[in-house]
Each structure stands twice: as C-alpha cells, then as structure tokens.
Design an enzyme around this catalytic site. Sequence first.
Site, PDB file in Angstrom:
ATOM      1  N   GLU A 165       0.820  -1.223   0.000  1.00  0.00           N
ATOM      2  CA  GLU A 165       0.000   0.000   0.000  1.00  0.00           C
ATOM      3  C   GLU A 165       0.851   1.269   0.000  1.00  0.00           C
ATOM      4  O   GLU A 165       0.780   2.079   0.944  1.00  0.00           O
ATOM      5  CB  GLU A 165      -0.977  -0.013   1.174  1.00  0.00           C
ATOM      6  CG  GLU A 165      -2.004  -1.129   1.084  1.00  0.00           C
ATOM      7  CD  GLU A 165      -3.083  -1.054   2.156  1.00  0.00           C
ATOM      8  OE1 GLU A 165      -2.849  -0.413   3.195  1.00  0.00           O
ATOM      9  OE2 GLU A 165      -4.145  -1.662   1.945  1.00  0.00           O
ATOM     10  N   GLU A 322      -6.578  -7.865  -0.811  1.00  0.00           N
ATOM     11  CA  GLU A 322      -6.974  -7.906   0.604  1.00  0.00           C
ATOM     12  C   GLU A 322      -8.413  -7.455   0.747  1.00  0.00           C
ATOM     13  O   GLU A 322      -8.829  -6.480   0.110  1.00  0.00           O
ATOM     14  CB  GLU A 322      -6.145  -6.912   1.441  1.00  0.00           C
ATOM     15  CG  GLU A 322      -4.707  -7.229   1.657  1.00  0.00           C
ATOM     16  CD  GLU A 322      -4.053  -6.138   2.523  1.00  0.00           C
ATOM     17  OE1 GLU A 322      -4.752  -5.459   3.314  1.00  0.00           O
ATOM     18  OE2 GLU A 322      -2.850  -5.941   2.379  1.00  0.00           O
TER      19      GLU A 322
END
Length: 680
Positions: A165, A322
Amino acid sequence: MTDVLQAPAPQRAPAPWVQRPAGLCYGGDYNPEQWPREVWVEDIALMKEAGINLVSVGIFSWVLLEPREGEYDFEWLDHLLDLLHDAGISVDLGTPTAAPPAWFWKKYPEALPVTREGATLGNGSRGMASPSSPEYRRAATNITEQLARRYASHPALVLWHVHNEYGAPVSESYDDNSVLAFRKWLRARYGTLDALNQAWGTLFWGQKYGEWDEIDAPRVSASVSNQAQRLDFRRFTSHALLQCFIAERDVIRQYTPDLPVTTNFMATNCLSADYWAWSKEVDIVANDHYLVAQRTDNHVLLSMDADLTRSLAGNRPWMLMEHSTGAVNWQGRNIAKRPGELARNSISHLARGADAVMFFQFRASRFGAEKFHSAMLPHAGTGTRIWREVLDLGDDLKKLAAVKGSTVESRVAILWDVESFWAQDLEWRPSSDLDHRERIEAFYTVLWKAGISVDFAHPEADLSGYDLVLAPALYLVGDKAVANLRSYVHNGGNLMVSYFSGIVDVNDTVHAGASPGALRDVLGLEIHEFLPLRHEETITLSNGAAGTVWAEEILPGSATVLSRYLDGPAASGPAITRNTFGAGTAWYVSTKLDGDDLAGVLLDAARGAGIDLGTQPPAGLEVVARNAASGKFTFLINHTDADAEYPAAGLDLLSGETVSGTAHIPAGTVCVVHTPGVTS
Ligand code: GAL
C-alpha cells in the site's frame, strides 16, 4: 497530466496472469513469523481444507530476513516456501520494504518522514521512509535483490508483491531529501524559473522565485500556500513513490523476467497515488478494499471500488489482494460482517472482474496493532461461523472457475482524475460543502441501483466506446482533456456534467472567461456567478426536484433549459440544461440532486444515449455480468433480508440448478447464472 519525469512504460507484452493456480486464486496474507513452526503445519493443512491456493508472505519480514545490515537469514522462509509448495499452495512473495528494521532507522534517521507541520515521524510502527531518501532506496532495492536472487527458481513462487500500500500511511514527506528531489522534479517539468513562476501564478502575494534553491516544499505557512505548488507537490509525491516501486520491480525483473510483479492499490481510498500512471507499471492490478462499516450502503461503495480497479486494469482481470472476513480494527465502530456478507462481498468483486479473492489475513494475530482484526481463521478457531464461511467460499470459487478471464462490458463511464481531487481539496474554495467523492458516489449509486455497469475513465482517455460519459466532479480539466471531451461530444457522444466542473487548468488557474471555461461551448452556457447555499438550505426546481449545497446564475446560450430554479438565489434561472454540440449532447446539472431526483435526470440521459435500461432490479439486488466466449455469467447478489427475483436463463453455477426465465435469489444469497452462447 503526464508526469514529465516519468519514463514511458517500456513496451512489454501484457504480463501473463499468475501461472498457477489453474482456477481462481483464493487465499490471503499469511504472517507465520508470528507463530511457532508447529502452527505452520496446522495452518497449511487448514488452508488445503479451505481450498486456498495462493498466499502472500513476507510482507513485513525485513528484520527477520536481514537482522543486521548486510546479514541475512533465509532459513525460515526457505522452510515455509517448501512447506507451501509441498502442499500445492502457490506463493505471492512480498518485498518487506513497508517496514524497515530498527537498525535502519538508527543508522539513517534522516530517512524518517517529516509531516507538513514539520514533525519527524518516529519508528515503532510501520510505514515507509521518505520516498526520496537515497538510503531507503538503496536498502530497499538491496533486500529485494537478495530475495529475488534466492527465490527466482523456487517452484512455489508465482507472483511478486512489492511493498504494501504505497501512499499509506506515509505519502508526502517534507524532509530535506524530498525538498531536493522536488526541486529536481520541478526543473524537469518547467525547464526555467520563468515557466515555473508563470505556472504557479507567483505574482500573486509576491511569491516570485529568483533561484531554484529558494523553492521549498509547501509546508504549513502563515496563510494559504500557493495552490499550484501544493498540487505539484502531490504530483511529485505520487511520482517519487512510483519510482520506489519501479526500482524494486526492475531489480526483480532481472531475476524473474517471466513472473508478474504487482503492488496493492487502494483504488478509491487512496488519493496519494495517481493510479492511472501506476497501473501502467504493474503487471497485474491488485487492490485492497475494506468496507466503511458504518455505511449501510457499503456494498455499493465496494462495487464502485471494484469497478475503478477493473478500469485501472484496462478491463483485464485483476486481483482482490486484501479484504476482510469480518470486522477490521481501525475504524471508529468496527461492525462485524453479518452471515453471508463475506461471500456477497467476495463475489461482488469477482463479478466486477477480479480473478483472485484474497483476505487480510489467514490466521488472526494474538499480538500487535491488529489483534482485534478479523481473519480467515479467527482466534476462536475452526468451530466458528467465519471459518465455515471461508470453507464455503472456497467451494463456491471452485464452482465459479469458468468465470476466470471473462470481462465486464460497460457503456457508461464516470470520469475519475485524482489530480482534480487534489486541486479541489485545497483551501479557500467557494463552499466547504463541495465534495467530489460524494458526487461521484451519488451518480454511481443511481447506476448501481439500475443494474447499469460502469467503467471509470481518465478524462484524457479514449471515450469513444462509451454511449454516456459522466463528469460528476471534474473541477480541474487540462487542455488535453478539454480537447478530448470536446471531440467525444462533437463526434456523437453524450456527456453529463455536474456543478463545479471544468473550472481550472492543470495549474489550478481559472480557465479564461466565464465558467466553466473548459466546457462552456460544449454545454452551451455561461455561469455568471456561483451561488453556494447555506447549510441545510434547500431550493426547488421546476421539475419538482430539490437542490442543496449549490446553485448558479446561468446564462444559457445554445443550451435548452430543462428545469429552472423556482426559489433560492438563482430563482427563475436555469438549473438543468441540455445542449447539442456537433453530433452529440451535453447535459448540465447545476445543483446537488439526490436519490430519485438525480436518478430522474441521469436515467433520462441514459435513455437519450440509447441505453436500454432493461428490467430494473428490486432494491438491494446487485446485477452485473461477465462475458466470455462460452457465454454470459450473470451475477445476482441479494443484499437484502427479502427474497428476490430477476429474469435469467441458464445454469446457476452455485446451486447447480437450471434457471428458466426467472432466477430466485433467497435473502442474502448469490446466484451466478451461466447462459451459454450469449455474450452481452
Ligand atoms: C491494509 C494493510 C494490511 C492490514 C489491513 C488491515 O490496509 O495492507 O497490512 O493492515 O489493512 O485492515
């Protein structure tokens, strides 16, 4: 706007999808370093039971792999990868560069990120260093190279997961290295200080620069900072983060040129990275998505996020890297998912183009910041509803394997440009109620409820394949985008524009003349004054709709007035207009309409654009299709507590039952109907 420092993506054949597993990917982040080795064996047996075929490992393991600078320990990872391979589970190997070790911070404290307010962030958490720190780049590419060299030929390895991320939690950094790198970036972008002074409008408030080294990062200052400078710092930051990714990716490609390399995006939820640029650099687009638990329409927002991800992927299959089986731990109220929600969420991503359904994380952590986060295997173990739902999802994904590689077709696109959001979010705008995200959600929701599939597109992208293009919030429109939108409409396209769009250019400078300068002639009108409304003020339109937040004094030119303001500051003036421009049509909506009022206008435009609305789904039934050579897969996801019906014919892949004419979708469940021979 193309980043001047970003080298064009090298011409490569599109990377293949992960070579194994054969079907849809199913699994999650796996952090076995938190557990003794006997638990690894148990975990892997449970993974097999659940049908898990891919796990992401090593994402936060830098200090275990390199306990001291230049000293490495791969024994544990060798063992883990061997165990996984023996069990037939493929590996998505993380580079651990989102969590540099304590020794790194001790030795290179200048790599610590600095906030806009000037606070140096400490260690003891996670999150990367300053993206412009040379020490960080060197250390990150080094550990990446060690991993790539060691595992290049490991048979379990099918995919690389670089970092974690990018852009969260660290994006902009105001450290010394960032200031130096920013100046370099500006020199490449502008060439001369005169050009920079002009672009930044530095004659305002006497901000003109005489030397490059007078330029700082736009840190907190006495009043509002130069807005073009702030916008450029955001561009620079996205670029600097992307360079970190590219540096690691290129090291990996030297060792495994045939394996795909990705990093996990946060499509609608990260405004630090310009993902249109990023998606050209990854081999497979991967995305993380978490529900905003308190929103009861969070399944609609999930769909929006998935549709943006698919669009970033150029309509090629993408990975849900995710999401969660239940509650997260980082929201105000971490509402648990209700029975069936895990499957509905997963299959909604799948319906919108994902060929991988992955979770954070396999086994719940007992310690650390995320001990209250749900997992595939909860603290309470295998006797739980969540574990049973994980097993069921594994079965469902096997039944849905034929979906793999199929695509979603959309005739409507919503324009999405993070640069426009960056600019609009700066200070001193006409109203604090202006909210680009809110408007995009509102337009998207109308289409979701109508069962109309939507792509997202950059305003400079080729729009010719869309019958209807929506600009719910496009404050910033550069010259290239102006030309693109003009030619789209001129050549017969249909464009609907909402208020406060087309206002400024790439430097946050107002387009010359009356607003919306970028779209004035396309819309066939001039705005003479913005008339923001008071908090909770409502105005009435002649078509019966109610407007809030915003009104405008509009002088229609060639545009036809479809609805007028009956009251409020623009009383008797135009509120909604439609204009013929070349062979196309452009609608303008100058106030905030919601719910049925917005649906009325938007669905009229869709009909006008030749879109057949078909059977409207009952409230809460999600309808979306994927198409393959073998036929059409219609996903019917019932998000309500009531049974639903929808026209469909074929085989329900989940129940195995034939659907002849009408699909019955019990409350909270999913049907996926395969109709052979039909492709749209
Ligand atoms: C993600 C992150 C994961 C984990 C997860 C929890 O943003 O990538 O490492 O922290 O959130 O929801």
